[in-house]
Structure formats: C-alpha cells, structure tokens
Write an enzyme that holds these catalytic residues in place. Structure first.
Site, short mmCIF file in Angstrom:
data_model
loop_
_atom_site.label_atom_id
_atom_site.label_comp_id
_atom_site.label_asym_id
_atom_site.label_seq_id
_atom_site.Cartn_x
_atom_site.Cartn_y
_atom_site.Cartn_z
CG HIS A 174 -61.04 6.25 -47.84
ND1 HIS A 174 -60.77 4.99 -47.36
CD2 HIS A 174 -59.92 6.98 -47.59
CE1 HIS A 174 -59.54 4.96 -46.85
NE2 HIS A 174 -59.01 6.16 -46.99
CG ASP A 202 -62.39 2.03 -48.10
OD1 ASP A 202 -62.44 2.59 -49.21
OD2 ASP A 202 -62.12 2.63 -47.05
CB SER A 256 -55.98 5.35 -47.35
OG SER A 256 -56.36 5.68 -46.04
#
Length: 711
Positions: A87, A223, A647
């Site tokens: 992402h 991810d 992230s």
C-alpha cells in the site's frame, strides 16, 4: 511547532498518563535512556546499543528510510534494494498501470535490473544527522508571552538554523519541535530521487481482504512491494540511465528462522502523528468535530467512486490509489470513535486531569500551571463550532470533489509570472489530470455541495450557494454541477492545454477569472478563510496549553520517561510477539498461515479473489524453504507501538535481523493514537518468509533472493 492547518482541523492535544512504561512509546533513538535500555534487555535484545543507532559507524538505523511522502522502508541489500508495503508502493504501481499492463491486478516482476521501472516523483530519504538545538531556540524565545508571537519566532529561528547547515540540493535539512514544543532537533536527510519499481505482488496478495479486512485480525495480506535506489557516484541524483544501484552504509540481514510467542520484536520507522497528551475536551473535539464529519463525507464520496470503479477497469485503475487513501482513514475514524467509547478514554483523561490539578494545588504551582486546564477547556468549547465547520468544508469541497483543487492550481498557474513556479505548478496539474475523470467528479460535486449545506450555517457557506446555486438554479446542486462541468474548461485536460498554449498569458488569466470552476474555488477559499479566522482565535490557546501541560507532566513525574508524540521523524518501538484477547472468551493467535488464504478466498469477491496459480501454490504446499512445520506463515502480531507513517517499518528480532514489515494496527485498539492500550494494541506485520515465498515461488525471481543476506 507549526500549528496544524485549520483547514485540516483544529489543533489537537492528547492527555497523557503520568506513568509511561518504557515499552510503550515511539522513542527517539538518540534519546534512549537507562530505563529504555534495561527494558529492551529484559525483553530479550542482545546487541550493543551502538549497533542499533550510531552516526560514527554502520548501524541498523542507517538502513531505515522514509519511502515516498508518508511511509517507511528498509534497505535489504548492498545494491540499494528496498522493501516496503504494497500500500506504500500502491501509487507508484498504479502510475505504471494501464488496461493492457495492469500491474495492480497482475503484479510486476523485473527479471533484470534493466527492466526496473523509474517512478517519477518518488523519493527515498536516508537520515544522516540529528542534533538537539533546544538551547539555541529557547534562548531567543525568552520573555515572549504571546503564543502566536512565540510560535512565529520559533519558526523563524528553526528556519535560520536549518539554512545555516548549508545542505546541498540533494539534502533536506529541517528543525522540528518535539515534546509539545518544549524541545527542538535539527535533522538532515539525503534525498534520493531515482527510485525504481522492482517487484509487486498482485493486489489479490498485496491488498487481499480489501476494505473488509483493513485494520482487522486475523489477517492474510501479503502487504509488500520492492523498489531500488539508484545513485550517481553513490550520491543522490535525478534519474539517469547511467545511474547505478546505491551502495548503502548498512543493509539489514533477513531472518528465515521465524519467531515464537514472547520473542523480542522491535520496529524502527517514521510514525506520522500521535496525540497522547490530549485532554478530555480534545478527545471530545476529535470525535464530534473531526472524526464524525470525516466518516459521513467520505462514506458518501467513496460510495460514488466505488460504483464507478466496479463498472469499468480503466476507472478502477485511475481511482484505485485515491480510493484506498480515502478509505483508510475513513475506517480509522470509525474504529477510533468505537475504541475511545469502549475504553472510556474520556473518563480516564478526566481522572488524569484531576490528578494534575491536585499536583498543582499541593505543590504551589498555580502561578505556572494553574490556568492550563481551564484555558484548554475554554478554547476547545469555544472553538468547537468552527472546527466542525472547517472539517465539513475541507472533507466535502477541498478533499471531496476534485475540480476545486484543480481550479485552485490552474488559477495559480494563470496568475503566476515566474517561469520556474509555473513549470512546477503545471507538473502538479498534469499529475491530477492523469488520474481524473470529469464524468465521475460531476456526480460527486452535487453530493458534496449538499452535505456542506446541511452542516455549515448559511452565513458561513461559500457565497456561491446564495449567488449562483440558489439564485440561478433554485438550490438544485445537480443542475449547478452540470453548469460547471458544461461551461468550465478546468475539468478537461485538452481544453486547458489548448487555452493556455494558444492564448497570451494575460488573456488566459482573465479567462480563468471568469471560469465557473475557478469562481467556485474562490468562493470556497473565502469561506474557509472566514471560518479559519474564528478557529485561529482559539488555536493559539490550545497550543499554549499543550506546551505547558506537557512541561507540567514532566515536572510532575521527574523519574518517568515521557516519549514525544510522533511527528514523522525516526522512532523506535520495542516489545514482544503476542496474541491478544479481543473480547471475553476469545483469543487471537499471534500468527496466520496460508490455510487462511484458502479459507477466505472467494472468486466472486473483488476483495478476496485470488489467481489460480497462487492458490495452487497453497493447495500443494509448494512453500520451499519458507515453511515452518509444513505451514507458510503469512502475518504476525507484536505489541509494538506504531501509527500511520510506520507502514513499511522493518520488524527486527533480538539480533537485529529482519522478520517482517509492519503494515497495520488492530481494530480493537484504533484509539491507540490517543491512548496506548498494552493489553489490546497490536502491530500487524507481514512475515518476511511470505515475502520471500512470493518473490521466489510466484515471481520466480531468484536474482532478488540472491541479493539478500539470509540468516
């Protein structure tokens, strides 16, 4: 030290508990103290401290990077290979995708370095220096009692200190406030602008579970994505085919040995923002005047986008990244409100405020801190209406419909005579047009105008409502939207290009002044300024209260380490691999496996559909050396303290080896940015062995595996 833009919501402060355990917090590596180190050792950390963080010799922190504008990444090879989240790389993957080459849907594998794709506008930043400059700043702030003057002066001093560093064109030098504007640090980054896409799994892996699984556990999302930093003479440089892979100061070893419950886990990354020292009134303000409006407005917009994306592949590609960004903090706001209520955070904050007031009374601190809490309560109460109005205005008209932002930029382009500035603005305009559909925005505009009218008083609404929408279209926002998109050249790239290229600059500027989209944008900006003026009357009181409240908490707890709130600077969190109890009678294990992918996969769902060639790898358990006891671990939990910006953060074991990439928090603890919940709050990370499995077995790209230092 900069006040958060009122356009993005009133400044917010967090209530802190006076007791800060050393294993909850996002710690500055250069500020680690004895309490931190002892706790790290107790949890299992084995390395010398200078192997974790040092500017005098290669250290683990040297390998951690800012990826793009809001994520973290980790360097994993001596040829500048970067692992981050899918992402985080989503915008880059989307930028290279077309209907014929849909890398979002199908994934991307560069078989050779020559096939690695340059990503214009993407950068990677390596931290090169951090130095405390509090004394230099505070010495020039003595005697200033007005908070607006104090913040303005501090900003001037920080800018001057940064400029005095004489950073080169390939560096970023900033001075940032920490500890609620009580201390300041000078920070220098090397900025690498030649970054190329190397590997991306298909979205069926990298985004498996979509919005349904976002922020949830158990999770089965791969991810991750892979990029490479290129350089000239091993220094940052603009893209060139002659650039070579960057040779980093340090790169992380990758562990294939796994982990077990209660093993040491450590993250290093760039968390964006926390509000741990927010008061009860600030929590109320966040719920009612920021989160609730955001939930409502984004829900309306996303439903319109989703319908269009589901009907057309090209639309899905154009809006995939924008939708994901919008939906992420839409769901975050929903979860945060739920968590704040469930955990009675307001009640706990009030208890902390009572203890602070009692400490003031018992220690004769009224002259210094006596008005802190009353002034904060007054500022939040009196500023609440303006904050809510600004949130609705921003979410609906600045961030909801896209034509207003486009009109702002084109009008700025038309009115600017500086060639360099015009070129920079034009680049941004071209970037918007690339992923913009006027036909879709035409549907969004009336919905956003309607929600703004419902929640902003008539005297604060943009005057376009009274002068045009009501007067000419009898309040019909759909007819008004048809008028804007029918008469304006702003939504149409070809019309804009033709106009500005064929007309003299002064004539084009006059045309823009009368363009319906520009008139709308100017009206919204005027309304925002008026509401902002109301909000600013209280914002400085909140900033002053925040600074003094934290200073008082430090004085109240002299033997406790109180971590600074996150501000997108490098931080470390230490903890353990752990499951958790989401509710009475339930227990979540600390890892998931490929079995869950097979259980969840659904060919009829756009969130859970997985390609057959990937499913076959799971069905046949063709996991290679990446399995543990016959199972492929997909994701795992740790009690590390993270937030947005983390992230892509590397998760290290006790020996400093990479075991995963952090990509999410858990639904039950979405209030964590305001109050850390050690029994509930968990970091969700993709297992590095799942990353290696996808690169090796699905991508069949052994060259990347061979680059890594596997242990």
């Amino acid at each position: 030290m900069k006040i958060k833009s009122i356009l993005l919501g009133a400044a917010i402060l967090l209530g802190a508990s006076g007791v800060a355990k050393a294993d909850k917090g996002m710690w500055l590596l250069n500020e680690l103290n004895k309490e931190n180190v002892e706790r790290m050792r107790e949890l299992g950390f084995t390395l010398p401290l200078d192997s974790l963080y040092s500017f005098d010799k290669p250290s683990i922190a040297n390998a951690v990077v800012i990826f793009g504008g809001g994520c973290t990444g980790i360097t994993v090879s001596e040829q500048g290979l970067i692992f981050t989240n899918h992402h985080c790389g989503y915008g880059a993957i989307q930028s290279q995708s077309t209907v014929d080459h849909d890398y979002l849907r199908d994934g991307f594998v560069a078989r050779t370095m020559g096939e690695e794709l340059p990503i214009p506008g993407l950068s990677v930043k390596y931290l090169r220096k951090i130095e405390k400059v509090t004394d230099k700043v505070e010495a020039q702030l003595k005697g200033i009692t007005d908070e607006m003057e104090r913040l303005t002066k501090a900003q001037e001093i920080c800018n001057k200190l940064a400029k005095e560093q004489n950073a080169g064109d390939d560096q970023l030098c900033i001075v940032e406030p920490f500890y609620s504007n009580n201390e300041y640090f000078l920070i220098v980054y090397d900025v690498f602008k030649d970054v190329r896409m190397v590997f991306a799994p298909p979205s069926s892996v990298g985004k498996f579970g979509g919005d349904t699984d976002n922020w949830m556990w158990p999770r089965h999302t791969g991810d991750f994505s892979v990029f490479r930093v290129y350089a000239s003479n091993n220094r940052p440089a603009e893209y060139s085919k002659d650039n070579k892979p960057y040779k980093p100061v340090y790169y992380a070893a990758v562990s294939t040995q796994g982990y077990k419950a209660d093993d040491y886990a450590m993250t290093i990354g760039f968390p964006g923002s926390t509000d741990r020292y927010l008061t009860s009134w600030g929590v109320e303000d966040r719920i009612e005047n920021e989160n609730n409006p955001r939930i409502e407005v984004r829900g309306i917009k996303q439903a319109i986008w989703k319908e269009a994306m589901s009907a057309d592949q090209a639309t899905r590609i154009k809006y995939a990244s924008k939708y994901a960004q919008s939906a992420n903090y839409w769901k975050n706001s929903i979860g945060m409100n739920r968590g704040l209520a469930r955990l009675d955070v307001i009640g706990r904050k009030r208890a902390e405020e009572k203890a602070f007031a009692e400490w003031i009374r018992k220690n004769g601190k009224e002259a210094v801190y006596g008005d802190v809490l009353p002034s904060l309560e007054k500022a939040y109460r009196e500023g609440a209406a303006a904050n809510k109005q600004m949130t609705y205005l921003h979410e609906a008209l600045f961030g909801g419909t896209e034509v207003i932002r486009l009109a702002q930029m084109i009008n700025a382009f038309a009115s600017n005579s500086n060639a360099e500035a015009r070129e920079r603005i034009l680049k941004g305009i071209d970037g918007i047009y690339k992923d913009y559909l006027p036909s879709l925005d035409r549907k969004v505009l009336p919905a956003m105008l309607d929600v703004a009218r419902q929640h902003i008083p008539a005297d604060k609404l943009p005057d376009v409502f009274a002068k045009v929408i009501d007067k000419k279209f009898k309040g019909d926002t759909k007819k008004y939207a048809d008028y804007v998109f029918g008469k304006s050249i702003i939504p149409y790239d070809n019309k804009f290009q033709a106009a500005y290229k064929q007309m003299p600059a002064d004539k084009f500027a006059k045309l823009m002044e009368k363009d319906p989209a520009v008139e709308l944008a100017n009206s919204v900006i005027a309304s925002a300024r008026a509401i902002q003026a109301d909000a600013m009357a209280h914002a400085y009181s909140i900033e002053r209260g925040k600074r003094l409240f934290f200073a008082g908490l430090r004085e109240m707890n002299p033997d406790k380490a109180l971590p600074s709130d996150a501000n997108f600077t490098m931080r470390m969190s230490y903890g353990s691999i752990k499951g958790y109890e989401p509710q009475d009678g339930a227990w979540y294990n600390y890892y998931t496996t490929g079995k869950g992918v097979l259980e969840k996969q659904d060919p009829k769902s756009d969130e859970f559909a997985v390609q057959e060639n990937i499913l076959d790898l799971f069905r046949t358990k063709n996991y290679g050396p990446y399995a543990e006891n016959g199972q492929l671990h997909v994701a795992f939990l740790s009690n590390n303290d993270i937030t947005g910006g983390n992230s892509g953060s590397p998760v290290f074991d006790k020996n400093g080896r990479l075991i995963g990439l952090a990509f999410d928090g858990n639904w039950e603890a979405m209030s964590g940015d305001i109050e850390f919940e050690p029994d509930l709050q968990r970091t969700i990370s993709v297992d590095i062995r799942y990353v290696l499995f996808m690169i090796d077995k699905w991508g069949q790209c052994p060259r990347l595996i061979q680059e890594l230092k596997l242990m």
